[in-house]
Design an enzyme around this catalytic site. Structure first.
Site, PDB file in Angstrom:
ATOM      1  N   GLY A  56       0.818  -1.247  -0.030  1.00  0.00           N
ATOM      2  CA  GLY A  56       0.093  -0.134  -0.214  1.00  0.00           C
ATOM      3  C   GLY A  56       0.828   1.293  -0.038  1.00  0.00           C
ATOM      4  N   ASP A 112       1.086   3.394   4.293  1.00  0.00           N
ATOM      5  CA  ASP A 112       0.000   4.196   3.837  1.00  0.00           C
ATOM      6  C   ASP A 112      -1.147   4.761   4.964  1.00  0.00           C
ATOM      7  OD1 ASP A 112      -0.933   1.546   4.285  1.00  0.00           O
ATOM      8  OD2 ASP A 112      -1.617   1.159   2.260  1.00  0.00           O
ATOM      9  N   ASP A 115      -5.215   1.998  10.385  1.00  0.00           N
ATOM     10  CA  ASP A 115      -6.424   1.876  10.619  1.00  0.00           C
ATOM     11  C   ASP A 115      -6.790   1.463  11.929  1.00  0.00           C
ATOM     12  OD1 ASP A 115      -9.292   0.935  10.366  1.00  0.00           O
ATOM     13  OD2 ASP A 115      -9.235  -0.246   8.808  1.00  0.00           O
ATOM     14  N   LYS A 143      -6.865   6.805  10.420  1.00  0.00           N
ATOM     15  CA  LYS A 143      -8.298   6.779  10.754  1.00  0.00           C
ATOM     16  C   LYS A 143      -8.433   6.512  12.205  1.00  0.00           C
ATOM     17  CE  LYS A 143      -9.927   3.949   6.914  1.00  0.00           C
ATOM     18  NZ  LYS A 143     -10.302   2.475   6.289  1.00  0.00           N
ATOM     19  N   PHE A 164     -13.616   3.565   4.103  1.00  0.00           N
ATOM     20  CA  PHE A 164     -12.929   2.714   3.075  1.00  0.00           C
ATOM     21  C   PHE A 164     -12.308   3.930   2.189  1.00  0.00           C
ATOM     22  CE2 PHE A 164     -11.910  -0.201  -0.210  1.00  0.00           C
ATOM     23  CZ  PHE A 164     -10.969  -0.967   0.481  1.00  0.00           C
ATOM     24  N   VAL A 165     -10.952   3.716   1.877  1.00  0.00           N
ATOM     25  CA  VAL A 165     -10.480   4.845   0.887  1.00  0.00           C
ATOM     26  C   VAL A 165      -9.745   3.911  -0.209  1.00  0.00           C
ATOM     27  CG1 VAL A 165     -10.663   6.983   2.117  1.00  0.00           C
ATOM     28  CG2 VAL A 165      -8.806   5.258   2.354  1.00  0.00           C
ATOM     29  N   ASP A 171      -5.401  -0.078  -2.157  1.00  0.00           N
ATOM     30  CA  ASP A 171      -5.998  -0.801  -3.115  1.00  0.00           C
ATOM     31  C   ASP A 171      -7.784  -1.523  -2.539  1.00  0.00           C
ATOM     32  OD1 ASP A 171      -5.086  -2.485  -1.093  1.00  0.00           O
ATOM     33  OD2 ASP A 171      -5.954  -4.420  -2.172  1.00  0.00           O
ATOM     34  N   ARG A 177      -4.865   0.988  -6.995  1.00  0.00           N
ATOM     35  CA  ARG A 177      -3.674   1.451  -6.492  1.00  0.00           C
ATOM     36  C   ARG A 177      -3.179   2.752  -7.291  1.00  0.00           C
ATOM     37  NH1 ARG A 177      -1.865  -1.842  -2.260  1.00  0.00           N
ATOM     38  NH2 ARG A 177      -2.208  -3.987  -2.591  1.00  0.00           N
TER      39      ARG A 177
HETATM   40  P1  IMP Z   1      -4.473  -1.793  10.333  1.00  0.00           P
HETATM   41  O1  IMP Z   1      -3.636  -2.983  10.304  1.00  0.00           O
HETATM   42  O2  IMP Z   1      -6.059  -2.058  10.608  1.00  0.00           O
HETATM   43  O3  IMP Z   1      -4.133  -0.509  10.821  1.00  0.00           O
HETATM   44  O4  IMP Z   1      -4.720  -1.859   9.035  1.00  0.00           O
HETATM   45  C1  IMP Z   1      -3.692  -1.409   7.965  1.00  0.00           C
HETATM   46  C2  IMP Z   1      -3.493  -1.623   6.437  1.00  0.00           C
HETATM   47  O5  IMP Z   1      -4.692  -2.101   6.078  1.00  0.00           O
HETATM   48  C3  IMP Z   1      -3.050  -0.547   5.843  1.00  0.00           C
HETATM   49  O6  IMP Z   1      -1.519  -0.593   5.718  1.00  0.00           O
HETATM   50  C4  IMP Z   1      -3.591  -0.786   4.139  1.00  0.00           C
HETATM   51  O7  IMP Z   1      -3.070  -1.563   3.621  1.00  0.00           O
HETATM   52  C5  IMP Z   1      -5.088  -1.490   4.739  1.00  0.00           C
HETATM   53  N1  IMP Z   1      -6.093  -0.574   4.974  1.00  0.00           N
HETATM   54  C6  IMP Z   1      -6.598   0.068   6.199  1.00  0.00           C
HETATM   55  N2  IMP Z   1      -7.561   1.077   5.896  1.00  0.00           N
HETATM   56  C7  IMP Z   1      -7.615   0.690   4.391  1.00  0.00           C
HETATM   57  C8  IMP Z   1      -8.654   1.543   3.414  1.00  0.00           C
HETATM   58  O8  IMP Z   1      -9.695   2.286   3.829  1.00  0.00           O
HETATM   59  N3  IMP Z   1      -8.428   1.141   1.969  1.00  0.00           N
HETATM   60  C9  IMP Z   1      -7.549   0.259   1.612  1.00  0.00           C
HETATM   61  N4  IMP Z   1      -6.756  -0.258   2.561  1.00  0.00           N
HETATM   62  C10 IMP Z   1      -6.762  -0.115   3.854  1.00  0.00           C
HETATM   63 MG    MG Z   2      -0.519  -1.394   3.916  1.00  0.00          MG
END
Ligand code: IMP
Ligand code: MG
Length: 186
Positions: A56, A112, A115, A143, A164-165, A171, A177
């Protein structure tokens, strides 16, 4: 979306979903310059190792490192947590191994988006055993409402709502992407 002209549309339709323009390329580039200036000053004479999270962050990493004006090393870590869904699978998989000397080095992780914070938590834990001098995290997007791990990145490009973005490296099921701007699901 399969024609080139759609890459700058204000709205994109994918199946039953509509995505609208959220952050324009020019705005992203402007913010990246500001973050790079901060990092260049904070890490002056520290020669950090930058660890970029693939896939990402690949565009963000490329744009950010070219604005950084101090000596640094750049490496990559491939991790996966989303699978092909619009929400995190709750599990992070490591898809590459690190074989670099991190001992007594300052490490900057670039991702990137933060979340739930699970991915960052996973990467920080992975690096802990390497006896680094410091570990900091840069995230283009944050987020805040979704941050289950209460993990606040040290450098944030933009705080965004828990939606969601896609685009600028992010992606949906491995696609989109290559969109220049960031789009959000309506
Ligand atoms: P986390 O582990 O929940 O913090 O998510 C992190 C990973 O999930 C990021 O590095 C992204 O690759 C993917 N991700 C989280 N939110 C989004 C979104 O809104 N769109 C696309 N990929 C996301
Ligand atoms: Mg990622």
């Amino acid at each position: 979306m399969n024609t080139n002209s759609n890459l700058t549309e204000k709205e994109i339709t994918i199946g039953n979903d509509t995505f609208e323009l959220m952050i324009e390329e020019a705005e992203i580039k402007k913010r990246i310059k500001e973050i790079a200036r901060e990092i260049s000053s904070d890490y002056k004479d520290k020669e950090p190792i930058i660890v970029g999270a693939l896939n990402g962050a690949f565009i963000f990493i490329a744009d950010l490192v070219r604005e950084i004006t101090i000596p640094c090393e750049i490496d990559f870590l491939k991790v996966s947590s989303y699978g092909n869904e619009k929400t995190s699978s709750g599990k992070v998989k490591l898809l590459t191994l690190l074989n670099r000397q991190f001992k007594d080095r300052h490490v900057i992780i670039i991702d990137d988006i933060v979340d739930s914070g699970l991915t960052i938590d996973f990467m920080k834990n992975l690096l802990k055993d390497y006896h680094t001098l410091s570990i900091k995290v840069v995230a283009l997007l944050y987020k805040k409402e979704a941050d289950k791990y209460k993990y606040v990145p040290d450098y944030v490009g933009f705080e965004i709502p828990n939606k969601f973005v896609i685009g600028y490296g992010l992606d949906y099921a491995q696609k989109y992407r290559n969109l220049k701007h960031i789009y959000v699901l309506k």
